[in-house]
Design a protein around this motif. Structure first.
Motif, PDB file in Angstrom:
ATOM      1  N   ALA A 139       0.826  -1.213   0.000  1.00 19.21           N
ATOM      2  CA  ALA A 139       0.000   0.000   0.000  1.00 19.21           C
ATOM      3  C   ALA A 139       0.855   1.255   0.000  1.00 19.21           C
ATOM      4  O   ALA A 139       0.479   2.280  -0.593  1.00 19.21           O
ATOM      5  N   SER A 140       2.033   1.203   0.645  1.00 18.56           N
ATOM      6  CA  SER A 140       2.879   2.395   0.697  1.00 18.56           C
ATOM      7  C   SER A 140       3.390   2.775  -0.686  1.00 18.56           C
ATOM      8  O   SER A 140       3.713   3.933  -0.936  1.00 18.56           O
ATOM      9  N   ALA A 141       3.448   1.805  -1.579  1.00 16.16           N
ATOM     10  CA  ALA A 141       3.910   2.078  -2.949  1.00 16.16           C
ATOM     11  C   ALA A 141       2.872   2.812  -3.776  1.00 16.16           C
ATOM     12  O   ALA A 141       3.164   3.261  -4.878  1.00 16.16           O
ATOM     13  N   THR A 178      -2.370   9.521   3.656  1.00 16.47           N
ATOM     14  CA  THR A 178      -1.414   8.474   3.279  1.00 16.47           C
ATOM     15  C   THR A 178      -1.633   7.162   4.009  1.00 16.47           C
ATOM     16  O   THR A 178      -1.209   6.105   3.543  1.00 16.47           O
ATOM     17  N   GLY A 179      -2.251   7.227   5.193  1.00 20.28           N
ATOM     18  CA  GLY A 179      -2.347   6.044   6.038  1.00 20.28           C
ATOM     19  C   GLY A 179      -1.134   5.864   6.933  1.00 20.28           C
ATOM     20  O   GLY A 179      -1.085   4.923   7.724  1.00 20.28           O
ATOM     21  N   LEU A 180      -0.166   6.757   6.832  1.00 21.36           N
ATOM     22  CA  LEU A 180       1.055   6.682   7.642  1.00 21.36           C
ATOM     23  C   LEU A 180       0.857   7.360   8.997  1.00 21.36           C
ATOM     24  O   LEU A 180       0.026   8.266   9.143  1.00 21.36           O
ATOM     25  N   PRO A 181       1.629   6.961  10.011  1.00 20.66           N
ATOM     26  CA  PRO A 181       1.571   7.673  11.293  1.00 20.66           C
ATOM     27  C   PRO A 181       2.162   9.070  11.153  1.00 20.66           C
ATOM     28  O   PRO A 181       2.851   9.373  10.174  1.00 20.66           O
ATOM     29  N   ASN A 182       1.875   9.922  12.143  1.00 22.98           N
ATOM     30  CA  ASN A 182       2.500  11.239  12.138  1.00 22.98           C
ATOM     31  C   ASN A 182       4.018  11.057  12.151  1.00 22.98           C
ATOM     32  O   ASN A 182       4.710  11.533  11.264  1.00 22.98           O
ATOM     33  N   LEU A 235       6.587   2.340  11.220  1.00 24.17           N
ATOM     34  CA  LEU A 235       6.281   3.003   9.954  1.00 24.17           C
ATOM     35  C   LEU A 235       5.672   2.009   8.980  1.00 24.17           C
ATOM     36  O   LEU A 235       6.330   1.075   8.514  1.00 24.17           O
ATOM     37  N   ARG A 236       4.396   2.223   8.670  1.00 21.93           N
ATOM     38  CA  ARG A 236       3.676   1.434   7.663  1.00 21.93           C
ATOM     39  C   ARG A 236       2.361   2.142   7.393  1.00 21.93           C
ATOM     40  O   ARG A 236       2.011   3.123   8.070  1.00 21.93           O
ATOM     41  N   THR A 237       1.607   1.679   6.413  1.00 26.89           N
ATOM     42  CA  THR A 237       0.271   2.224   6.185  1.00 26.89           C
ATOM     43  C   THR A 237      -0.727   1.496   7.083  1.00 26.89           C
ATOM     44  O   THR A 237      -0.708   0.269   7.181  1.00 26.89           O
TER      45      THR A 237
END
Length: 337
Positions: A98-100, A112-116, A124-126
């Motif tokens: 998903a990060s791609a 983005t679905g990412l953490p702050n 670190l991931r979505t």
């Protein structure tokens, strides 16, 4: 009736004293007039006064400046807001497909679905599909920074100087530390009033490293109200609501989508109050706080930089006198009069 200059100055000084805020620099625009006022001290140890040219940490007010650069590159046809950034700089998180798929639009709208920020308990991931909902992310801005630097062939501080600061005459603004700032810089103070070590970034960070003055950032906010340096389409786009924000929170990574805040959305770089046609942003670094609120139709804006962790506590009081009315962003941020 709004207070006259002397009364407003006295009122702000009283707010600062009651909240334990050592110093403040504020830019106020109303109609065709602009004003910069300074209060308190740059640090409690020396008692050096804050002046109109005092340099503050803008903290997360860095992010709209980077958003502006991204939109300029989109105007130039160099950046596709909906192309995965992974095609430019590779995926952010290995083994996280998903990060791609994260795009510049996702980063600027904080979807983005990412953490702050990655933490020991929040790797670190979505955490949800990019584009599906809001969760504020500094990690996303740093990822976008790498793509902007790849596209422009320069470091972020050079890109911003060329595309934003120089055209707008922001001579006291930089994403990296300048020794010239030493003569008139504000030091941060924690909640107990202790002075923080001065943050002197040697490399730009898109999420929080901007140093600037209230007057300089005021020029940027006025330019944002005018759509300066952007095409008409891009100027409209970054003020267009993308998704609502989660209720009373800026980070929301749980699997079940939370309830959303009434009247608070995010555009492509700014927080938005669509009902009152206002944009906003806030910032907080250790010992430093900042806030922006602007209503283009009224040519009204304020920019406040404070050198104390408790600085945001005085923002509602300032807003009440400078830009009165309903501002749901304040309650969303947990700020009340």
């Amino acid at each position: 009736m709004r207070p006259e200059k002397k009364n407003l100055d006295t009122y702000i000084s009283e707010l600062m004293k009651s909240a334990g805020v050592p110093g403040l620099s504020i830019f106020i625009a109303e109609g065709g007039s602009e004003d910069i006022r300074a209060f308190g001290v740059r640090d409690i140890a020396t008692g050096a006064p804050v002046g109109s040219a005092t340099v503050f940490e803008a903290a997360s007010l860095s992010k709209p400046v980077v958003a502006h650069v991204a939109l300029q590159l989109a105007d130039d046809g160099k950046l596709d807001l909906d192309e995965p950034l992974s095609r430019l700089v590779g995926p952010l998180v290995p083994h996280d497909p998903a990060s791609a798929t994260i795009t510049a639009r996702h980063v600027l709208s904080h979807t983005t679905g990412l953490p702050n920020w990655r933490r020991h308990d929040v790797p670190l991931r979505t955490y949800f599909p990019p584009g599906s909902r809001f969760s504020y992310s500094g990690e996303g801005l740093v990822y976008l920074q790498s793509a902007l630097e790849r596209l422009a062939g320069d470091t972020l501080d050079v890109i911003v100087q060329r595309r934003v600061f120089q055209p707008l005459g922001m001579r006291s603004s930089s994403f990296v530390w300048r020794d010239s700032f030493n003569d008139n810089v504000a030091f941060g103070h924690d909640r107990e009033g202790n002075i923080e070590d001065k943050f002197k970034p040697d490399r730009a960070n898109a999420a929080f490293s901007l140093h600037t003055t209230a007057g300089d950032y005021g020029r940027f906010v006025v330019a944002a109200m005018d759509g300066a340096l952007l095409s008409e389409r891009a100027a409209h786009l970054w003020m267009e609501p993308q998704l609502p924000t989660p209720k009373r929170r800026f980070e929301a990574l749980e699997s079940i989508p939370p309830d959303t805040e009434t009247g608070v959305y995010w555009g492509l770089g700014w927080g938005l109050e669509p009902d009152v046609k206002t944009f906003f942003h806030w910032g907080a670094n250790p010992g430093m706080t900042a806030f922006v609120l602007a209503t283009p139709a009224k040519r009204a804006a304020l920019v406040a930089f404070m050198n104390g962790d408790l600085g945001l506590n005085i923002v509602p009081g300032i807003v009440e006198h400078v830009m009165p009315g309903q501002h749901p962003a304040l309650s969303w941020l947990g700020l009340s009069r």
